[in-house]
Design a protein around this motif. Structure first.
Motif, PDB file in Angstrom:
ATOM      1  N   LEU A 246      -4.407   0.204  -3.766  1.00  0.00           N
ATOM      2  CA  LEU A 246      -3.181   0.652  -3.123  1.00  0.00           C
ATOM      3  C   LEU A 246      -3.309   2.053  -2.532  1.00  0.00           C
ATOM      4  O   LEU A 246      -2.344   2.570  -1.974  1.00  0.00           O
ATOM      5  CB  LEU A 246      -2.020   0.618  -4.121  1.00  0.00           C
ATOM      6  N   GLY A 247      -4.507   2.657  -2.674  1.00  0.00           N
ATOM      7  CA  GLY A 247      -4.766   3.935  -2.029  1.00  0.00           C
ATOM      8  C   GLY A 247      -4.532   5.160  -2.883  1.00  0.00           C
ATOM      9  O   GLY A 247      -4.483   6.283  -2.370  1.00  0.00           O
TER      10      GLY A 247
ATOM     11  N   LYS B 189       5.868  -3.392   9.859  1.00  0.00           N
ATOM     12  CA  LYS B 189       4.895  -3.460   8.767  1.00  0.00           C
ATOM     13  C   LYS B 189       3.807  -2.425   9.038  1.00  0.00           C
ATOM     14  O   LYS B 189       2.956  -2.613   9.903  1.00  0.00           O
ATOM     15  CB  LYS B 189       4.298  -4.869   8.670  1.00  0.00           C
ATOM     16  N   ASP B 190       3.873  -1.309   8.315  1.00  0.00           N
ATOM     17  CA  ASP B 190       2.977  -0.202   8.618  1.00  0.00           C
ATOM     18  C   ASP B 190       1.926   0.044   7.546  1.00  0.00           C
ATOM     19  O   ASP B 190       1.322   1.095   7.496  1.00  0.00           O
ATOM     20  CB  ASP B 190       3.792   1.088   8.822  1.00  0.00           C
ATOM     21  N   GLY B 191       1.694  -0.901   6.659  1.00  0.00           N
ATOM     22  CA  GLY B 191       0.673  -0.746   5.627  1.00  0.00           C
ATOM     23  C   GLY B 191       0.275  -2.097   5.074  1.00  0.00           C
ATOM     24  O   GLY B 191       1.077  -3.042   5.092  1.00  0.00           O
ATOM     25  N   PRO B 192      -0.955  -2.226   4.598  1.00  0.00           N
ATOM     26  CA  PRO B 192      -1.393  -3.519   4.063  1.00  0.00           C
ATOM     27  C   PRO B 192      -0.706  -3.845   2.740  1.00  0.00           C
ATOM     28  O   PRO B 192      -0.177  -2.969   2.063  1.00  0.00           O
ATOM     29  CB  PRO B 192      -2.900  -3.314   3.861  1.00  0.00           C
ATOM     30  N   SER B 193      -0.722  -5.100   2.403  1.00  0.00           N
ATOM     31  CA  SER B 193      -0.201  -5.552   1.108  1.00  0.00           C
ATOM     32  C   SER B 193      -1.256  -6.429   0.435  1.00  0.00           C
ATOM     33  O   SER B 193      -2.110  -7.015   1.106  1.00  0.00           O
ATOM     34  CB  SER B 193       1.108  -6.329   1.290  1.00  0.00           C
TER      35      SER B 193
ATOM     36  N   HIS C 202       0.832  -1.200   0.000  1.00  0.00           N
ATOM     37  CA  HIS C 202       0.000   0.000   0.000  1.00  0.00           C
ATOM     38  C   HIS C 202       0.871   1.257   0.000  1.00  0.00           C
ATOM     39  O   HIS C 202       2.034   1.225   0.425  1.00  0.00           O
ATOM     40  CB  HIS C 202      -0.898  -0.018   1.246  1.00  0.00           C
ATOM     41  N   LYS C 203       0.315   2.366  -0.486  1.00  0.00           N
ATOM     42  CA  LYS C 203       1.115   3.601  -0.561  1.00  0.00           C
ATOM     43  C   LYS C 203       1.530   4.100   0.828  1.00  0.00           C
ATOM     44  O   LYS C 203       2.502   4.846   0.942  1.00  0.00           O
ATOM     45  CB  LYS C 203       0.346   4.684  -1.317  1.00  0.00           C
TER      46      LYS C 203
ATOM     47  N   SER D 161       5.924  -0.352  -4.847  1.00  0.00           N
ATOM     48  CA  SER D 161       6.717  -1.215  -3.977  1.00  0.00           C
ATOM     49  C   SER D 161       6.158  -2.638  -4.028  1.00  0.00           C
ATOM     50  O   SER D 161       4.965  -2.852  -3.810  1.00  0.00           O
ATOM     51  CB  SER D 161       6.664  -0.668  -2.551  1.00  0.00           C
ATOM     52  N   VAL D 162       7.046  -3.607  -4.308  1.00  0.00           N
ATOM     53  CA  VAL D 162       6.644  -5.009  -4.439  1.00  0.00           C
ATOM     54  C   VAL D 162       7.531  -5.864  -3.536  1.00  0.00           C
ATOM     55  O   VAL D 162       8.762  -5.712  -3.523  1.00  0.00           O
ATOM     56  CB  VAL D 162       6.765  -5.484  -5.905  1.00  0.00           C
ATOM     57  N   SER D 163       6.901  -6.742  -2.781  1.00  0.00           N
ATOM     58  CA  SER D 163       7.636  -7.658  -1.900  1.00  0.00           C
ATOM     59  C   SER D 163       7.739  -9.026  -2.550  1.00  0.00           C
ATOM     60  O   SER D 163       6.748  -9.551  -3.071  1.00  0.00           O
ATOM     61  CB  SER D 163       6.940  -7.771  -0.540  1.00  0.00           C
ATOM     62  N   LEU D 164       8.937  -9.612  -2.490  1.00  0.00           N
ATOM     63  CA  LEU D 164       9.189 -10.948  -3.039  1.00  0.00           C
ATOM     64  C   LEU D 164       9.652 -11.873  -1.926  1.00  0.00           C
ATOM     65  O   LEU D 164      10.104 -11.421  -0.862  1.00  0.00           O
ATOM     66  CB  LEU D 164      10.253 -10.875  -4.139  1.00  0.00           C
ATOM     67  N   GLU D 165       9.576 -13.157  -2.212  1.00  0.00           N
ATOM     68  CA  GLU D 165      10.073 -14.162  -1.257  1.00  0.00           C
ATOM     69  C   GLU D 165       9.478 -13.963   0.135  1.00  0.00           C
ATOM     70  O   GLU D 165      10.186 -13.868   1.139  1.00  0.00           O
ATOM     71  CB  GLU D 165      11.603 -14.115  -1.182  1.00  0.00           C
TER      72      GLU D 165
END
Length: 516
Positions: free
Chosen positions: A179-180, A119-123, A109-110, A193-197
């Motif tokens: 993403l807001g 972790k300060d925002g949803p994904s 999320h933005k 922003s993208v999270s992997l693994e």
């Protein structure tokens, strides 16, 4: 004599026009109704065909998919060779053959702060697919004339509309909303922003465009390179910090001008003096810029120990001034997708889709699902039926107008043929009578047309907007052509009727020796 003749002709025209226009303009009113209905039908036919035309040219419609299962995988190479030949493309009206894979990415999320350890925002996990960014399919997706594109980063494309960033991404408005981001913010969103693994790796993907919809019910599209790197097929192109054997360490910060601070810490923690620190900015959106730092250790030195690197990185992250990140090195090798999840056959038109289905089964033992073939054939059938019905409706309307005007003029001439015979006996030329009644018919048509055209436009537009919603258009070359056609055919018809009657002798007209 000329003024008297002109005065008589004008008076004769005025009286006859008044008589032919009917009581309180009843004839004109009927013509208005006939013309309005004709043009409403024509507007809906044109609008419907335009809508169908867009869908026929739309890459989301003009294709069939083939899932690459075990059976298809064995036939993949000969299948590609067969249907990529120019003869096959021409024979089956194919636009091309595209291999693609579907996969998922986790978007932050933005409100997510990549520098924070918390972790300060949803994904959100969203489905995407690969697309050849050099192909016609991609160009159609980002074609500004389709109305699909909501934002387009023009700086990302050269004059041939081919992106300079092979690791860029195109996303849908629904994903941006999730993403807001508001539509007004799209031009300022440069990276996502993208999270992997499972969140262990953080990467930033360049936003090339935001569109209303994407094929295959996806929320994003990328090249095969992004797919190959993020899904592990070409994981060596994912540039992450390696605790062991490190010659380059990558960190990000929300503050600029931190290069010297990082260099001083690195000299003390890693025990090397020959190193460089490069700084670059990474714009996320209108409110956030992130600064990336790469600490490069000279190859002349032995790589620092994993303990030293880990300690250095932990010291940088204290106070949450810096964070670890990775980036995609979009090498050409990563573009390969040897065994895609699906094969898409795109068609220029759908006329040969049934023979294509039969050919692919006979030559390769591969069968396309009947649902895809039949839906494509039904779509083509609807397009042709719309064309035929629109033509029939217009022809019926034009015929009604011609019959009405023709019978009106014919009946009126027969009713006053005795008077017309007298006029001819007194020296009124036959050409003057024909000209007068032709002009009367055209004037009746012009007056009715001047009212029926705006009426038809308003009625059709309102009906389409608030009721039918099937497509209505007056902004088409067919409208002026039809107007010219209506006047032209009316002129020819009236000329034929008048010449048949008024070429008779004055005696035949006066003594009614005409056969009707």
């Amino acid at each position: 004599m000329r003024p008297e003749k002109a005065s008589f002709t004008s008076m004769f025209f005025a009286n006859e026009y008044k008589d032919l226009s009917g009581n309180k303009g009843s004839v004109v009113k009927r013509l208005i109704v006939l013309l309005s209905l004709t043009f409403i039908a024509l507007g809906f036919a044109i609008g419907g065909l335009e809508q169908l035309g867009k869908r026929m040219d739309n890459p989301f419609t003009n294709w069939v998919d083939l899932v690459v299962n075990y059976r298809v995988e064995k036939q993949l190479k000969p299948l590609k060779e067969h249907f990529l030949s120019q003869d096959s493309l021409d024979k089956y009206h194919l636009g091309g053959l595209i291999g693609w894979s579907a996969y998922h990415l986790t978007f932050n999320h933005k409100s997510h702060n990549p520098i924070s350890s918390q972790k300060d925002g949803p994904s959100y996990i969203r489905r995407g697919r690969t697309v050849d960014f050099d192909g016609d399919f991609f160009r159609e997706i980002i074609n500004p004339n389709t109305g699909n594109i909501q934002y387009f980063d023009e700086s990302a494309f050269d004059e041939n509309r081919i992106p300079e960033w092979p690791c860029g991404i195109v996303v849908t408005t629904s994903l941006m909303d999730k993403l807001g981001y508001e539509p007004s913010e799209y031009p300022f969103v440069k990276h996502l922003s993208v999270s992997l693994e499972d969140g262990r790796d953080l990467v930033f993907l360049k936003v090339l465009a935001v569109v209303e919809k994407l094929p295959s019910l996806c929320d994003f599209i990328t090249t095969n390179r992004v797919y190959g790197i993020t899904q592990g097929n070409f994981a060596h192109y994912l540039m992450r910090n390696s605790i062991s054997d490190s010659t380059a360490i990558r960190l990000i910060s929300s503050k600029a001008g931190q290069a010297e601070t990082l260099k001083e810490k690195a000299i003390k923690a890693l025990g090397v003096t020959d190193l460089g620190v490069t700084e670059d900015s990474l714009s996320m959106d209108a409110e956030r810029d992130i600064y990336s730092y790469i600490i490069k250790i000279s190859s002349e030195y032995a790589p620092p120990t994993s303990t030293a690197v880990k300690a250095y990185m932990q010291s940088c992250k204290q106070g949450e001034d810096f964070a670890d990140y990775s980036y995609l090195d979009c090498g050409d090798d990563a573009e390969r997708n040897d065994i895609p999840h699906n094969i898409t056959f795109s068609f220029k038109d759908l006329d040969m889709i049934r023979p294509f289905q039969q050919s692919i089964f006979a030559a390769h033992g591969v069968e396309l699902t009947m649902e895809q073939v039949e839906s494509s054939e039904n779509f083509r059938l609807v397009t042709r039926l719309t064309t035929i019905m629109g033509t029939i409706l217009f022809g019926f309307g034009l015929l009604s107008i011609l019959l009405y005007l023709g019978n009106l003029i014919h009946g009126h001439i027969l009713k006053i043929k005795t008077n017309l015979g007298t006029f001819k006996a007194m020296g009124l030329p036959n050409s003057a009578l024909i000209k007068t009644y032709t002009l009367i018919a055209l004037k009746l048509l012009a007056v009715a047309l001047s009212i029926s055209l705006p009426s038809a436009f308003m009625a059709g537009w309102l009906a389409d907007k608030y009721w039918l919603a099937v497509g209505f258009s007056f902004l088409h070359w067919a409208i002026p052509v039809v107007i010219v056609l209506v006047f032209g055919v009316t002129y020819i018809l009236i000329q034929l009727i008048l010449n048949k009657i008024l070429t008779a002798t004055p005696g035949d007209l006066i003594y009614e020796r005409l056969s009707e």
